[in-house]
Scaffold this motif. Structure first.
Motif, PDB file in Angstrom:
ATOM      1  N   THR A  42       0.817  -1.220   0.000  1.00  0.00           N
ATOM      2  CA  THR A  42       0.000   0.000   0.000  1.00  0.00           C
ATOM      3  C   THR A  42       0.848   1.267   0.000  1.00  0.00           C
ATOM      4  O   THR A  42       0.354   2.348  -0.301  1.00  0.00           O
ATOM      5  CB  THR A  42      -0.921   0.032   1.225  1.00  0.00           C
ATOM      6  OG1 THR A  42      -0.113   0.091   2.420  1.00  0.00           O
ATOM      7  CG2 THR A  42      -1.807  -1.203   1.267  1.00  0.00           C
ATOM      8  N   ARG A  43       2.128   1.135   0.403  1.00  0.00           N
ATOM      9  CA  ARG A  43       3.052   2.268   0.535  1.00  0.00           C
ATOM     10  C   ARG A  43       2.594   3.258   1.594  1.00  0.00           C
ATOM     11  O   ARG A  43       2.816   4.470   1.494  1.00  0.00           O
ATOM     12  CB  ARG A  43       3.260   2.964  -0.809  1.00  0.00           C
ATOM     13  CG  ARG A  43       3.878   2.072  -1.869  1.00  0.00           C
ATOM     14  CD  ARG A  43       4.181   2.833  -3.135  1.00  0.00           C
ATOM     15  NE  ARG A  43       4.824   1.981  -4.114  1.00  0.00           N
ATOM     16  CZ  ARG A  43       5.285   2.406  -5.284  1.00  0.00           C
ATOM     17  NH1 ARG A  43       5.146   3.687  -5.622  1.00  0.00           N
ATOM     18  NH2 ARG A  43       5.872   1.566  -6.108  1.00  0.00           N
ATOM     19  N   LEU A  44       1.945   2.742   2.621  1.00  0.00           N
ATOM     20  CA  LEU A  44       1.449   3.577   3.711  1.00  0.00           C
ATOM     21  C   LEU A  44       2.236   3.308   4.977  1.00  0.00           C
ATOM     22  O   LEU A  44       2.775   2.223   5.184  1.00  0.00           O
ATOM     23  CB  LEU A  44      -0.036   3.294   3.958  1.00  0.00           C
ATOM     24  CG  LEU A  44      -0.980   3.496   2.773  1.00  0.00           C
ATOM     25  CD1 LEU A  44      -2.396   3.086   3.158  1.00  0.00           C
ATOM     26  CD2 LEU A  44      -0.953   4.952   2.290  1.00  0.00           C
ATOM     27  N   LEU A  45       2.275   4.313   5.854  1.00  0.00           N
ATOM     28  CA  LEU A  45       2.880   4.184   7.173  1.00  0.00           C
ATOM     29  C   LEU A  45       1.792   3.809   8.159  1.00  0.00           C
ATOM     30  O   LEU A  45       0.782   4.515   8.290  1.00  0.00           O
ATOM     31  CB  LEU A  45       3.541   5.502   7.585  1.00  0.00           C
ATOM     32  CG  LEU A  45       4.175   5.566   8.978  1.00  0.00           C
ATOM     33  CD1 LEU A  45       5.299   4.546   9.112  1.00  0.00           C
ATOM     34  CD2 LEU A  45       4.688   6.976   9.256  1.00  0.00           C
ATOM     35  N   ASN A  46       1.968   2.707   8.867  1.00  0.00           N
ATOM     36  CA  ASN A  46       0.977   2.192   9.805  1.00  0.00           C
ATOM     37  C   ASN A  46       1.466   2.353  11.245  1.00  0.00           C
ATOM     38  O   ASN A  46       2.629   2.071  11.555  1.00  0.00           O
ATOM     39  CB  ASN A  46       0.734   0.705   9.545  1.00  0.00           C
ATOM     40  CG  ASN A  46       0.098   0.454   8.194  1.00  0.00           C
ATOM     41  OD1 ASN A  46      -1.103   0.275   8.075  1.00  0.00           O
ATOM     42  ND2 ASN A  46       0.917   0.434   7.139  1.00  0.00           N
ATOM     43  N   LEU A 194      -3.986   3.345  12.696  1.00  0.00           N
ATOM     44  CA  LEU A 194      -4.105   4.453  11.754  1.00  0.00           C
ATOM     45  C   LEU A 194      -3.077   4.323  10.640  1.00  0.00           C
ATOM     46  O   LEU A 194      -2.048   3.667  10.803  1.00  0.00           O
ATOM     47  CB  LEU A 194      -3.931   5.796  12.465  1.00  0.00           C
ATOM     48  CG  LEU A 194      -5.237   6.358  13.034  1.00  0.00           C
ATOM     49  CD1 LEU A 194      -5.542   5.713  14.375  1.00  0.00           C
ATOM     50  CD2 LEU A 194      -5.163   7.858  13.164  1.00  0.00           C
ATOM     51  N   GLN A 195      -3.372   4.992   9.522  1.00  0.00           N
ATOM     52  CA  GLN A 195      -2.460   4.999   8.383  1.00  0.00           C
ATOM     53  C   GLN A 195      -2.184   6.439   7.956  1.00  0.00           C
ATOM     54  O   GLN A 195      -3.064   7.309   8.041  1.00  0.00           O
ATOM     55  CB  GLN A 195      -3.068   4.209   7.226  1.00  0.00           C
ATOM     56  CG  GLN A 195      -3.274   2.734   7.555  1.00  0.00           C
ATOM     57  CD  GLN A 195      -4.003   1.999   6.454  1.00  0.00           C
ATOM     58  OE1 GLN A 195      -5.045   2.432   5.982  1.00  0.00           O
ATOM     59  NE2 GLN A 195      -3.438   0.882   6.033  1.00  0.00           N
ATOM     60  N   PHE A 196      -0.950   6.663   7.477  1.00  0.00           N
ATOM     61  CA  PHE A 196      -0.517   7.999   7.063  1.00  0.00           C
ATOM     62  C   PHE A 196       0.176   7.924   5.705  1.00  0.00           C
ATOM     63  O   PHE A 196       0.772   6.907   5.347  1.00  0.00           O
ATOM     64  CB  PHE A 196       0.446   8.586   8.097  1.00  0.00           C
ATOM     65  CG  PHE A 196      -0.181   8.870   9.431  1.00  0.00           C
ATOM     66  CD1 PHE A 196      -0.707  10.111   9.723  1.00  0.00           C
ATOM     67  CD2 PHE A 196      -0.247   7.879  10.400  1.00  0.00           C
ATOM     68  CE1 PHE A 196      -1.303  10.369  10.956  1.00  0.00           C
ATOM     69  CE2 PHE A 196      -0.830   8.121  11.634  1.00  0.00           C
ATOM     70  CZ  PHE A 196      -1.358   9.377  11.912  1.00  0.00           C
TER      71      PHE A 196
END
Length: 205
Positions: A42-46, A194-196
């Motif tokens: 997803t290339r997201l920071l969790n 959460l995701q950023f």
């Protein structure tokens, strides 16, 4: 009536040339952070429910953050995806599923325990949202006596919810160093997933 999906006008905002790009969708971005998990798909920071902090400390800046709240329909109050966006790890801007609520200081956008949001600008959970912050740190004199409070102008989803507000002291969960000292940016986990994405900061020192 059909639901009209709103989107922040600052979504996918590009970082200025002199900004520090903290999260751009690359695994190498994790060099900027302590904690957190980068998802290669997803290339997201969790958060995975745990706090994340920048390794670098900041003082005065403009910052852009995009975040996604989980959907927790059975939870109530502070159980609905509770997190926080801490300026210099001293002042918490609340992150919470507050869609349809009043706009209190412990709801999304509020300066936790200090000030309610001026406007209800929240979007539903599972929809990307943005914070755009102008922050000026507190100032102390040569004797370490504080002479100016920290100030913040904050837009949630492109709508100003705090306009040059002087923050009267630290909020809970902050670091121990005195106000006026540079500090990291903290993205609070608080036990919630959460995701950023697309996080950048333009220092103004």
């Amino acid at each position: 009536l059909p639901y009209e999906r709103r989107e922040s006008p600052t979504m996918c905002a590009k970082a200025p040339k002199s900004a520090v790009v903290l999260l751009s969708g690359k695994e190498a971005d994790m060099a900027h952070w302590q904690g957190g998990r980068f998802d290669k798909e997803t290339r997201l920071l969790n958060t995975d429910g745990k706090d994340i902090k920048t390794k670098q400390k900041f003082n005065n800046y403009h910052m852009h953050v995009e975040f996604l709240l989980p959907f927790k329909p059975k939870a109530r109050g502070q159980g609905r995806g509770n997190s926080g966006f801490y300026q210099v790890d001293h002042y918490e801007v609340q992150i919470l599923d507050s869609f349809g609520l009043e706009g209190l200081n412990n709801e999304c956008g509020g300066i936790y325990s200090k000030k309610d949001s001026d406007v209800n600008a929240w979007l539903p959970p599972l929809q990307w949202q943005t914070y755009d912050v102008q922050f000026t740190n507190a100032v102390t004199d040569d004797r370490r006596k504080q002479i100016k409070d920290a100030r913040i102008t904050n837009s949630l989803n492109g709508i100003v919810i705090h306009d040059d507000y002087a923050i009267p002291g630290k909020t809970g969960g902050s670091r121990n160093e005195p106000e006026g000292t540079p500090g990291p940016i903290k993205l609070q986990g608080h036990g919630n997933p959460l995701q950023f994405r697309n996080v950048w900061i333009l220092p103004k020192d």
